[in-house]
Design an enzyme around this catalytic site. Structure first.
Site, mmCIF file in Angstrom:
data_model
loop_
_atom_site.group_PDB
_atom_site.id
_atom_site.type_symbol
_atom_site.label_atom_id
_atom_site.label_comp_id
_atom_site.label_asym_id
_atom_site.label_seq_id
_atom_site.Cartn_x
_atom_site.Cartn_y
_atom_site.Cartn_z
ATOM 1 N N GLU A 98 9.744 1.672 10.505
ATOM 2 C CA GLU A 98 10.809 2.593 10.080
ATOM 3 C C GLU A 98 10.219 3.993 10.144
ATOM 4 O O GLU A 98 9.417 4.363 9.288
ATOM 5 C CB GLU A 98 11.243 2.281 8.641
ATOM 6 C CG GLU A 98 11.878 0.925 8.449
ATOM 7 C CD GLU A 98 13.337 0.903 8.869
ATOM 8 O OE1 GLU A 98 13.835 1.890 9.434
ATOM 9 O OE2 GLU A 98 13.975 -0.131 8.619
ATOM 10 N N GLU A 151 10.861 16.516 13.796
ATOM 11 C CA GLU A 151 11.249 16.307 12.413
ATOM 12 C C GLU A 151 10.532 17.359 11.560
ATOM 13 O O GLU A 151 9.304 17.368 11.483
ATOM 14 C CB GLU A 151 10.814 14.896 11.989
ATOM 15 C CG GLU A 151 11.390 14.469 10.689
ATOM 16 C CD GLU A 151 10.948 13.055 10.328
ATOM 17 O OE1 GLU A 151 9.783 12.716 10.563
ATOM 18 O OE2 GLU A 151 11.783 12.304 9.808
ATOM 19 N N LYS A 175 0.874 -1.179 0.000
ATOM 20 C CA LYS A 175 0.000 0.000 0.000
ATOM 21 C C LYS A 175 0.902 1.217 0.000
ATOM 22 O O LYS A 175 1.469 1.598 1.017
ATOM 23 C CB LYS A 175 -0.858 -0.014 1.260
ATOM 24 C CG LYS A 175 -2.150 0.773 1.242
ATOM 25 C CD LYS A 175 -2.090 2.195 0.735
ATOM 26 C CE LYS A 175 -2.002 3.236 1.816
ATOM 27 N NZ LYS A 175 -1.739 4.597 1.279
ATOM 28 N N CYS A 200 13.929 10.673 5.871
ATOM 29 C CA CYS A 200 13.917 10.309 7.289
ATOM 30 C C CYS A 200 15.306 10.491 7.891
ATOM 31 O O CYS A 200 15.457 10.874 9.035
ATOM 32 C CB CYS A 200 13.446 8.877 7.461
ATOM 33 S SG CYS A 200 14.384 7.714 6.466
ATOM 34 N N GLY A 254 6.957 5.319 7.746
ATOM 35 C CA GLY A 254 6.181 6.552 7.741
ATOM 36 C C GLY A 254 6.373 7.301 9.039
ATOM 37 O O GLY A 254 7.416 7.174 9.696
ATOM 38 N N SER A 255 5.381 8.066 9.414
ATOM 39 C CA SER A 255 5.514 8.941 10.575
ATOM 40 C C SER A 255 5.311 8.163 11.889
ATOM 41 O O SER A 255 4.603 7.154 11.907
ATOM 42 C CB SER A 255 4.461 10.052 10.484
ATOM 43 O OG SER A 255 3.174 9.469 10.480
ATOM 44 N N VAL A 289 1.437 7.701 12.752
ATOM 45 C CA VAL A 289 0.713 6.612 12.077
ATOM 46 C C VAL A 289 1.338 5.261 12.459
ATOM 47 O O VAL A 289 0.625 4.264 12.625
ATOM 48 C CB VAL A 289 0.692 6.813 10.543
ATOM 49 C CG1 VAL A 289 -0.032 5.668 9.867
ATOM 50 C CG2 VAL A 289 0.016 8.130 10.186
ATOM 51 N N GLY A 290 2.650 5.246 12.661
ATOM 52 C CA GLY A 290 3.317 4.012 13.098
ATOM 53 C C GLY A 290 2.701 3.491 14.390
ATOM 54 O O GLY A 290 2.478 2.288 14.568
HETATM 55 P P1 NAD Z 1 2.555 8.905 7.023
HETATM 56 O O1 NAD Z 1 2.779 8.190 8.302
HETATM 57 O O2 NAD Z 1 1.578 9.999 6.974
HETATM 58 O O3 NAD Z 1 2.124 7.884 5.873
HETATM 59 C C1 NAD Z 1 2.878 6.721 5.612
HETATM 60 C C2 NAD Z 1 1.979 5.690 4.978
HETATM 61 O O4 NAD Z 1 0.978 5.318 5.921
HETATM 62 C C3 NAD Z 1 1.212 6.182 3.738
HETATM 63 O O5 NAD Z 1 1.119 5.133 2.802
HETATM 64 C C4 NAD Z 1 -0.158 6.510 4.295
HETATM 65 O O6 NAD Z 1 -1.179 6.399 3.314
HETATM 66 C C5 NAD Z 1 -0.314 5.413 5.337
HETATM 67 N N1 NAD Z 1 -1.298 5.719 6.386
HETATM 68 C C6 NAD Z 1 -1.767 6.913 6.794
HETATM 69 N N2 NAD Z 1 -2.698 6.751 7.761
HETATM 70 C C7 NAD Z 1 -2.798 5.421 7.989
HETATM 71 C C8 NAD Z 1 -3.556 4.613 8.890
HETATM 72 N N3 NAD Z 1 -4.420 5.161 9.734
HETATM 73 N N4 NAD Z 1 -3.369 3.287 8.865
HETATM 74 C C9 NAD Z 1 -2.484 2.707 8.020
HETATM 75 N N5 NAD Z 1 -1.753 3.411 7.129
HETATM 76 C C10 NAD Z 1 -1.896 4.761 7.122
HETATM 77 O O7 NAD Z 1 4.016 9.372 6.601
HETATM 78 P P2 NAD Z 1 4.415 10.214 5.327
HETATM 79 O O8 NAD Z 1 4.044 11.630 5.611
HETATM 80 O O9 NAD Z 1 3.921 9.556 4.097
HETATM 81 O O10 NAD Z 1 6.003 10.045 5.339
HETATM 82 C C11 NAD Z 1 6.819 10.842 6.103
HETATM 83 C C12 NAD Z 1 7.303 10.122 7.333
HETATM 84 O O11 NAD Z 1 7.922 8.891 6.957
HETATM 85 C C13 NAD Z 1 8.372 10.896 8.059
HETATM 86 O O12 NAD Z 1 8.151 10.861 9.451
HETATM 87 C C14 NAD Z 1 9.654 10.146 7.707
HETATM 88 O O13 NAD Z 1 10.702 10.301 8.609
HETATM 89 C C15 NAD Z 1 9.172 8.751 7.623
HETATM 90 N N6 NAD Z 1 10.095 7.915 6.837
HETATM 91 C C16 NAD Z 1 10.894 7.017 7.498
HETATM 92 C C17 NAD Z 1 11.816 6.248 6.797
HETATM 93 C C18 NAD Z 1 12.714 5.263 7.519
HETATM 94 O O14 NAD Z 1 13.260 4.400 6.869
HETATM 95 N N7 NAD Z 1 12.899 5.349 8.818
HETATM 96 C C19 NAD Z 1 11.907 6.387 5.427
HETATM 97 C C20 NAD Z 1 11.100 7.305 4.785
HETATM 98 C C21 NAD Z 1 10.183 8.069 5.511
#
Ligand code: NAD
Length: 475
Positions: free
Chosen positions: A247, A377, A172, A281, A225-226, A229-230
């Site tokens: 991650e 961040e 996804k 990230c 992701g963030s 949401v994580g």
């Molecule tokens: P986000 O958490 O908003 O979204 C990430 C993913 O989660 C997207 O596909 C989104 O559609 C999905 N999502 C959103 N709400 C959800 C829910 N309720 N349930 C399940 N999935 C859901 O993050 P973003 O804004 O897309 O990305 C930026 C973040 O990602 C930053 O915090 C960045 O540091 C992090 N990131 C980390 C790494 C790493 O390897 N550590 C790499 C890249 C980005």
């Protein structure tokens, strides 16, 4: 233009909620559509993956999985320029960065193609009359939720090891940028992965993403992701008692000691914060500098920041736009708040004209380490400079944030380099260098709120498999 459909069980099918527009952030224009999906689509994809795992894909020998991944790698190398151009328009990446990312997605498939038949267990000495060995077993059906900042790279990084290990996958991607991923799945379809082994479901996080983490038939979920949401994803997975790899974000320090080679350090420090407009990230977003060098380092950075070219991705500038209006206003408000609270703008590049979501690279001084802009961040091209007086203070500042993803130490003193490496709480530490996001071969992941589990390198294979211990009593 790529399909505005999901890829489920080897077929392109419409999303249950129709389609959604995709925006080019360099120009604020619609450049395509993707399928908008919900739990019906996700459940169909998971069911297809389950059938593949219990069927043809589950029976495919490791060396054949490796061959398929190798074919995928070749296909992706051949189409790298096309993928790079889609990614550049969709994610606002300067063309040369998008080209590097397109090479890297192919490299992930190549790397894990070679690893597929080299992942093995151990034999364990036990009591007389027993033979004991372990095998590395795929989890089964793995879910993969990824962000918008590196769509191609993240896809390779998460899917290739899971497939190499024999899992059947459901991906996804993020709704803000995933057109290159849709094209990538068209190419993977041509490679001939068995139906159900790879599935793509696009759409919003609160619809398709939430449905994937709630599905009771996935065996493992990798989320990038963030932290916010994580946390949600982990709570949902906890209800199903299923493992996750998380991650998350970072606030990574570059630590410049008084004996550092500044000619080597300064260009790397600038690149590590402007790469992908700071939306990385592992961006090096905090500069900790020895007080004796502070003015020299700032002067060198001011000159470099003022010369950075910001512009539409297709003109291949030094940095392109922020991904969306929403993210742009977040970056703007964090910097505005910092300035209101006494931070000083030491340098800011020129913002180009046009409708794009541009934020000029910004160097901030007069910042206390406890300030929001030094702790949160920003996810934009914003570097904060904080002076320190000795090694102990440098280490304290480096570790005194909620995150622990990457760090760099710039010094010619080997003893100090080793002491700092030992003391820093981060998943990757560079000495006299920095590679935001690079290194297919290098295990990557966080400590503290940056997450847990590891991706990249051979070690990733241990996080997409589980151990089976076999105890044979032969008398
Ligand atoms: P986000 O958490 O908003 O979204 C990430 C993913 O989660 C997207 O596909 C989104 O559609 C999905 N999502 C959103 N709400 C959800 C829910 N309720 N349930 C399940 N999935 C859901 O993050 P973003 O804004 O897309 O990305 C930026 C973040 O990602 C930053 O915090 C960045 O540091 C992090 N990131 C980390 C790494 C790493 O390897 N550590 C790499 C890249 C980005």
């Amino acid at each position: 233009m790529s399909k505005a459909q999901n890829y489920i069980n080897g077929k392109w099918v419409d999303g249950s909620l129709g389609t959604m527009d995709m925006i080019n952030p360099s120009h604020d224009t619609v450049i395509g559509q993707i399928a908008r999906s919900d739990d019906r689509d996700v459940d169909a994809a998971v069911a297809a993956a389950r059938a593949a795992f219990e069927g043809v894909w589950g029976q495919t020998p490791a060396f054949e999985r490796g061959r398929l991944l190798q074919k995928a790698a070749q296909k992706l190398f051949e189409h790298a320029e096309e993928l790079a151009r889609i990614e550049s328009a969709d994610a606002g990446k300067p063309l040369s960065q998008a080209r590097a990312d397109a090479q890297l997605v192919a490299r992930y498939f190549e790397f894990y193609a070679g690893a597929a038949d080299k992942l093995h267990g151990e034999t364990i000495p036990y009591q007389n009359g027993f033979t004991v060995y372990t095998t590395r077993e795929p989890y089964g059906v793995t879910g993969h939720i990824i962000p918008w900042n590196y769509p191609l790279q993240m896809t390779g990084r998460t899917l290739a090891p899971a497939l190499a290990a024999g899992n059947a996958t459901v991906l996804k991607p993020a709704e803000d940028a995933c057109l290159a991923i849709v094209r990538l799945f068209e190419l993977l379809d041509e490679v001939g992965f068995p139906a159900g082994s790879i599935n793509l479901v696009t759409g919003r996080g609160d619809e398709a993403g939430a449905a994937l983490s709630k599905n009771r038939d996935i065996d493992h979920l990798a989320f990038t992701g963030s932290p916010e949401v994580g946390t949600l994803v982990m709570e949902t997975m906890a209800k199903n008692l299923r493992p996750v790899v998380l991650e998350l974000g970072g606030k990574s320090p570059q630590i410049v000691f008084e004996d550092a080679d500044l000619d080597a350090a300064l260009p790397v420090i600038v690149k590590a914060i402007i790469q992908n407009a700071g939306q990385t990230c592992s961006a090096g977003s905090r500069l900790l500098v020895h007080e004796s060098l502070h003015d020299r380092v700032v002067a060198g950075l001011v000159e470099r920041f003022n010369a950075i070219k910001v512009g539409p991705a297709e003109t291949d500038p030094d940095i392109g736009p922020i991904i969306s209006k929403k993210q742009l206003s977040r970056v703007t408000s964090l910097v505005d708040m910092a300035v209101k609270n006494g931070a000083e703008i030491l340098a800011q590049a020129a913002r180009p004209d046009g409708e794009g979501y541009f934020y000029p690279p910004t160097l901030l001084g007069a910042i206390d380490n406890n300030h929001d802009v030094a702790q949160k961040e920003v996810f934009g091209p914003v570097l904060v400079v904080i002076p320190f007086s000795d090694e102990a203070e440098a280490l304290h500042l480096a570790n005194n944030v909620p995150y622990g993803l990457v760090a760099a130490v710039w010094t010619r003193d080997n003893g100090r380099a080793h002491r700092m490496v030992k003391g820093i709480r981060a998943g990757q530490v560079f000495v006299n260098g920095y590679g935001a996001g690079g290194g297919v071969e290098l295990p990557f992941g966080g400590m503290k709120q940056s997450g847990f589990g590891r991706e990249k390198g051979f070690e990733a294979l241990h996080h997409v498999t589980t151990t089976k211990t076999v105890i044979i009593n032969h008398g």
